[in-house]
Design an enzyme around this catalytic site. Structure first.
Site, PDB file in Angstrom:
ATOM      1  N   GLU A  51       0.849  -1.197   0.000  1.00 38.04           N
ATOM      2  CA  GLU A  51       0.000   0.000   0.000  1.00 38.04           C
ATOM      3  C   GLU A  51       0.885   1.249   0.000  1.00 38.04           C
ATOM      4  OE1 GLU A  51      -2.455   1.509  -0.869  1.00 38.04           O
ATOM      5  OE2 GLU A  51      -4.090   1.057   0.516  1.00 38.04           O
ATOM      6  N   ASP A  52       0.380   2.329  -0.573  1.00 39.71           N
ATOM      7  CA  ASP A  52       1.192   3.560  -0.563  1.00 39.71           C
ATOM      8  C   ASP A  52       0.988   4.363   0.710  1.00 39.71           C
ATOM      9  OD1 ASP A  52      -1.393   4.097  -1.394  1.00 39.71           O
ATOM     10  OD2 ASP A  52      -0.828   5.738  -2.711  1.00 39.71           O
ATOM     11  N   ASP A  88      -4.308   5.954   5.907  1.00 44.47           N
ATOM     12  CA  ASP A  88      -4.793   7.228   6.430  1.00 44.47           C
ATOM     13  C   ASP A  88      -5.824   6.904   7.524  1.00 44.47           C
ATOM     14  OD1 ASP A  88      -6.003   9.766   6.704  1.00 44.47           O
ATOM     15  OD2 ASP A  88      -5.569  10.292   4.639  1.00 44.47           O
ATOM     16  N   PHE A 120      -0.673  17.093   3.169  1.00 39.74           N
ATOM     17  CA  PHE A 120      -1.193  16.678   1.856  1.00 39.74           C
ATOM     18  C   PHE A 120      -0.006  16.246   0.995  1.00 39.74           C
ATOM     19  CE2 PHE A 120      -5.082  17.393  -0.910  1.00 39.74           C
ATOM     20  CZ  PHE A 120      -4.662  16.452  -1.833  1.00 39.74           C
ATOM     21  N   ARG A 160       1.719  11.743  -9.717  1.00 44.26           N
ATOM     22  CA  ARG A 160       2.123  10.381  -9.360  1.00 44.26           C
ATOM     23  C   ARG A 160       3.544  10.071  -9.833  1.00 44.26           C
ATOM     24  NH1 ARG A 160      -2.483   7.530  -7.626  1.00 44.26           N
ATOM     25  NH2 ARG A 160      -4.434   8.012  -8.668  1.00 44.26           N
TER      26      ARG A 160
HETATM   27  C1  PRP Z   1      -5.678   5.933  -1.176  1.00 44.59           C
HETATM   28  C2  PRP Z   1      -4.531   5.048  -0.732  1.00 44.59           C
HETATM   29  C3  PRP Z   1      -5.193   4.023   0.139  1.00 44.59           C
HETATM   30  C4  PRP Z   1      -6.337   4.796   0.752  1.00 44.59           C
HETATM   31  C5  PRP Z   1      -5.952   5.214   2.129  1.00 44.59           C
HETATM   32  O1  PRP Z   1      -6.250   5.371  -2.307  1.00 44.59           O
HETATM   33  O2  PRP Z   1      -3.877   4.459  -1.827  1.00 44.59           O
HETATM   34  O3  PRP Z   1      -5.665   2.926  -0.602  1.00 44.59           O
HETATM   35  O4  PRP Z   1      -6.571   5.937  -0.071  1.00 44.59           O
HETATM   36  O5  PRP Z   1      -6.992   5.872   2.779  1.00 44.59           O
HETATM   37  P1  PRP Z   1      -7.728   5.306   4.066  1.00 44.59           P
HETATM   38  O6  PRP Z   1      -6.701   4.738   4.994  1.00 44.59           O
HETATM   39  O7  PRP Z   1      -8.387   6.539   4.638  1.00 44.59           O
HETATM   40  O8  PRP Z   1      -8.724   4.282   3.634  1.00 44.59           O
HETATM   41  P2  PRP Z   1      -7.137   6.177  -3.357  1.00 44.59           P
HETATM   42  O9  PRP Z   1      -8.582   5.826  -3.110  1.00 44.59           O
HETATM   43  O10 PRP Z   1      -6.784   7.638  -3.319  1.00 44.59           O
HETATM   44  O11 PRP Z   1      -6.742   5.526  -4.742  1.00 44.59           O
HETATM   45  P3  PRP Z   1      -5.397   5.640  -5.645  1.00 44.59           P
HETATM   46  O12 PRP Z   1      -4.335   4.806  -4.957  1.00 44.59           O
HETATM   47  O13 PRP Z   1      -5.819   5.045  -6.953  1.00 44.59           O
HETATM   48  O14 PRP Z   1      -5.009   7.098  -5.752  1.00 44.59           O
END
Ligand code: PRP
Length: 180
Positions: free
Chosen positions: A100-101, A104, A153, A166
């Site tokens: 995971e990146d 949050d 952010f 990205r």
């Molecule tokens: C982001 C990130 C996680 C998630 C984290 O994905 O990659 O999957 O949000 O947030 P949380 O802990 O509050 O659930 P995003 O929906 O932005 O998709 P992306 O990776 O395609 O940008």
């Protein structure tokens, strides 16, 4: 306008990222000796991190991709998981490592791990590039965390704002003037 004007400052530069990924890859190698984990790259944000991580690791992996998002989450439940792309392989009795990146609120990882556990993997672990512990709502922690960060952010190194940034090679803090 130059794109660099959108960046408030670099939070984690390329060298720091590479060094930390090397350390985390060594930990993962030690934990998965003799195994071939199924690495699940969570699109889109994890693409860049995952590509660097698996090349820094010495244990062989198989690679899968998922695109998920969570919604309807509350403080007591992990909410619903929307899966727009699922993995192709059966993970029953396999060692699974989610890449995971950023974690949050934790809703996405909590809902995803709850769902994957119903498929009975032998082991299920999470490695994340970034963690924002101050934002956590759902009870979930990564097994491997590259960097804990404040509630800023962040964009770059896979992370986006409105699908942009990205491709930046570092993690930066987005200037407020871009989104306010
Ligand atoms: C982001 C990130 C996680 C998630 C984290 O994905 O990659 O999957 O949000 O947030 P949380 O802990 O509050 O659930 P995003 O929906 O932005 O998709 P992306 O990776 O395609 O940008």
């Amino acid at each position: 306008m130059e794109r660099s004007n959108d960046i408030e400052r670099v939070l984690i530069d390329e060298g720091e990222i590479a060094e930390r990924i090397g350390e985390i890859a060594a930990q993962i190698d030690a934990d998965y000796q003799g195994k071939i984990p199924i690495v699940i790259c969570i699109l889109k944000g994890s693409l860049v991190f995952c590509a660097d991580l698996i090349r820094a690791m010495e244990v062989p992996v198989t690679l899968e991709f998922m695109k998920v998002s969570s919604y309807g989450a509350s403080t007591t439940s992990s909410g619903k998981l929307s899966v727009s792309l699922d993995i192709m392989s059966n993970i029953e009795n396999k060692d699974v490592l989610i890449v995971e990146d950023i974690i949050d609120s934790g809703h996405t990882m909590k809902a995803l791990t709850d769902m994957l556990k119903t498929r009975n993997p032998a082991t299920l672990r999470i490695v994340t590039l970034l963690d924002k512990p101050s934002r956590r709502v759902a009870p979930i922690e990564a097994d491997y965390t590259c960097f804990e960060i404040e509630d800023e952010f962040v964009i770059g190194y896979g992370l986006d704002y409105a699908e942009k940034y990205r491709d930046l090679p570092y993690v930066g803090i987005l200037s407020r003037k871009v989104y306010e």
